[in-house]
Design a protein around this motif. Structure first.
Motif, short mmCIF file in Angstrom:
data_model
loop_
_atom_site.label_atom_id
_atom_site.label_comp_id
_atom_site.label_asym_id
_atom_site.label_seq_id
_atom_site.Cartn_x
_atom_site.Cartn_y
_atom_site.Cartn_z
N GLY A 1 4.34 -17.93 1.75
CA GLY A 1 5.61 -17.51 1.16
C GLY A 1 5.57 -16.12 0.56
O GLY A 1 6.51 -15.72 -0.15
N ALA A 2 4.51 -15.36 0.84
CA ALA A 2 4.38 -14.01 0.26
C ALA A 2 5.24 -12.97 0.97
O ALA A 2 5.40 -11.86 0.48
CB ALA A 2 2.92 -13.57 0.29
N GLY A 3 5.78 -13.33 2.14
CA GLY A 3 6.59 -12.37 2.90
C GLY A 3 5.81 -11.62 3.97
O GLY A 3 6.28 -10.60 4.47
N TYR B 1 -3.54 -5.13 3.24
CA TYR B 1 -2.42 -5.21 2.29
C TYR B 1 -2.34 -6.65 1.80
O TYR B 1 -2.22 -7.57 2.61
CB TYR B 1 -1.09 -4.84 2.96
N VAL B 2 -2.41 -6.84 0.49
CA VAL B 2 -2.20 -8.16 -0.10
C VAL B 2 -0.79 -8.18 -0.65
O VAL B 2 -0.46 -7.42 -1.58
CB VAL B 2 -3.23 -8.46 -1.21
N LEU B 3 0.05 -9.04 -0.08
CA LEU B 3 1.43 -9.16 -0.54
C LEU B 3 1.58 -10.40 -1.42
O LEU B 3 0.96 -11.43 -1.17
CB LEU B 3 2.40 -9.29 0.64
N VAL B 4 2.39 -10.28 -2.45
CA VAL B 4 2.75 -11.41 -3.31
C VAL B 4 4.25 -11.32 -3.57
O VAL B 4 4.73 -10.28 -4.05
CB VAL B 4 1.96 -11.40 -4.63
N GLN B 5 4.98 -12.37 -3.22
CA GLN B 5 6.43 -12.43 -3.42
C GLN B 5 7.13 -11.19 -2.85
O GLN B 5 8.01 -10.61 -3.47
CB GLN B 5 6.75 -12.62 -4.90
N GLU C 1 8.21 1.79 5.09
CA GLU C 1 8.05 2.38 3.76
C GLU C 1 9.16 1.92 2.82
O GLU C 1 10.35 2.02 3.15
CB GLU C 1 8.05 3.91 3.86
N GLY C 2 8.77 1.39 1.66
CA GLY C 2 9.74 0.99 0.64
C GLY C 2 10.74 -0.04 1.14
O GLY C 2 11.91 0.00 0.75
N MET C 3 10.27 -0.99 1.96
CA MET C 3 11.20 -1.93 2.60
C MET C 3 11.69 -2.99 1.61
O MET C 3 10.89 -3.69 0.98
CB MET C 3 10.53 -2.62 3.79
N THR C 4 13.01 -3.10 1.49
CA THR C 4 13.65 -4.14 0.70
C THR C 4 14.69 -4.80 1.59
O THR C 4 15.51 -4.11 2.22
CB THR C 4 14.32 -3.57 -0.55
N GLY C 5 14.65 -6.14 1.67
CA GLY C 5 15.63 -6.82 2.51
C GLY C 5 15.25 -8.26 2.75
O GLY C 5 14.21 -8.74 2.32
N HIS D 1 10.40 -6.57 -1.36
CA HIS D 1 10.79 -5.77 -2.52
C HIS D 1 9.95 -4.50 -2.56
O HIS D 1 8.80 -4.52 -2.99
CB HIS D 1 10.61 -6.58 -3.81
N ASP D 2 10.54 -3.41 -2.05
CA ASP D 2 9.86 -2.10 -2.06
C ASP D 2 8.46 -2.22 -1.43
O ASP D 2 7.47 -1.70 -1.94
CB ASP D 2 9.75 -1.56 -3.49
#
Length: 237
Positions: free
Chosen positions: A42-44, A208-212, A9-13, A23-24
């Motif tokens: 490269g979306a993480g 979940y679609v992640l971007v950057q 949850e809310g992972m930044t690192g 980013h969150d």
């Protein structure tokens, strides 16, 4: 709403002292679910999976498994708590037999593993046929079945798969997805990173679609497949 079996949850690192890659970012999987993480290169995606598994330091956010905060635990300790993780590469012992690979998966157990072995041979019949063969001699799809089977030997409460169909043919990909569905039907929730987004969302309860490194879309697999923006931007129309 009940707590998911697993949630980051809310992972930044990021890795080491480098720039943040996530980013969150929030990803979760509920009991009996298949949840997939998709997005452009490269979306993480794999970074998010590794963050949940404890392979990088979070500067913000938390990871909870079965309602308990495990953010400070090592990957090894997370396996002990019930996480099964199958990395994309180097996920078998090629010189060892299929049976020996499965036995290695039970390294943390002190009980009789024969029933679990039998369940895996029932789930993956080809592994029973090849059980005395060196795992490195198997096809790519069969090696992936060994890797998943080895993770299941820990009797995990959640199974995490990083790009399970990377580098295999479309026919083998369909077969692997069928096996993944069967694993989920045994009650083990599955969190999966997958490059073959359209096919993965087709079997997903949640996507979940992640971007950057950030959440762009979160919905059911069917809803994401039907979303025009998702289709045009991430699924090739």
């Amino acid at each position: 709403m009940s707590e998911p079996v697993l949630i980051g949850e809310g992972m930044t690192g990021g890795y080491g002292t480098g720039a943040d890659i996530l980013h969150d970012c929030t990803i979760a999987v509920d009991a009996g679910e298949i949840a997939v993480i998709v997005g452009p290169n490269g979306a993480g995606k794999s970074t998010a999976m590794k963050a949940v598994f404890g392979m990088l330091t979070l500067r913000a956010g938390s990871v909870r498994l079965n309602g308990q905060d495990i953010s400070g635990l090592s990957p090894q300790a997370r396996v002990g708590r019930g996480m099964g993780f199958v990395p994309q590469t180097n996920n078998i012992f090629p010189s060892m037999s299929v049976a020996e690979n499965l036995e290695m998966g039970a390294f943390i157990r002190r009980d009789d593993i024969r029933q679990t072995m039998e369940q895996i041979y029932t789930l993956f019949p080809i592994l029973r046929d090849k059980r005395h063969q060196a795992a490195g001699e198997l096809s790519g799809g069969q090696r992936q079945q060994v890797a998943v089977g080895r993770a299941l030997m820990t009797k995990p409460s959640v199974l995490m798969l990083d790009e399970p169909t990377a580098g295999v043919s479309p026919i083998v990909m369909d077969e692997l997805f069928d096996r993944i569905i069967e694993v989920a039907r045994t009650g083990i929730p599955i969190l999966m990173v997958e490059q073959n987004a359209r096919q993965a969302l087709a079997i997903a309860d949640k996507g979940y679609v992640l971007v950057q490194g950030a959440n762009r879309f979160t919905d059911t697999g069917a809803a994401l497949l039907a979303n025009p923006e998702v289709r045009n931007s991430f699924l090739g129309g």
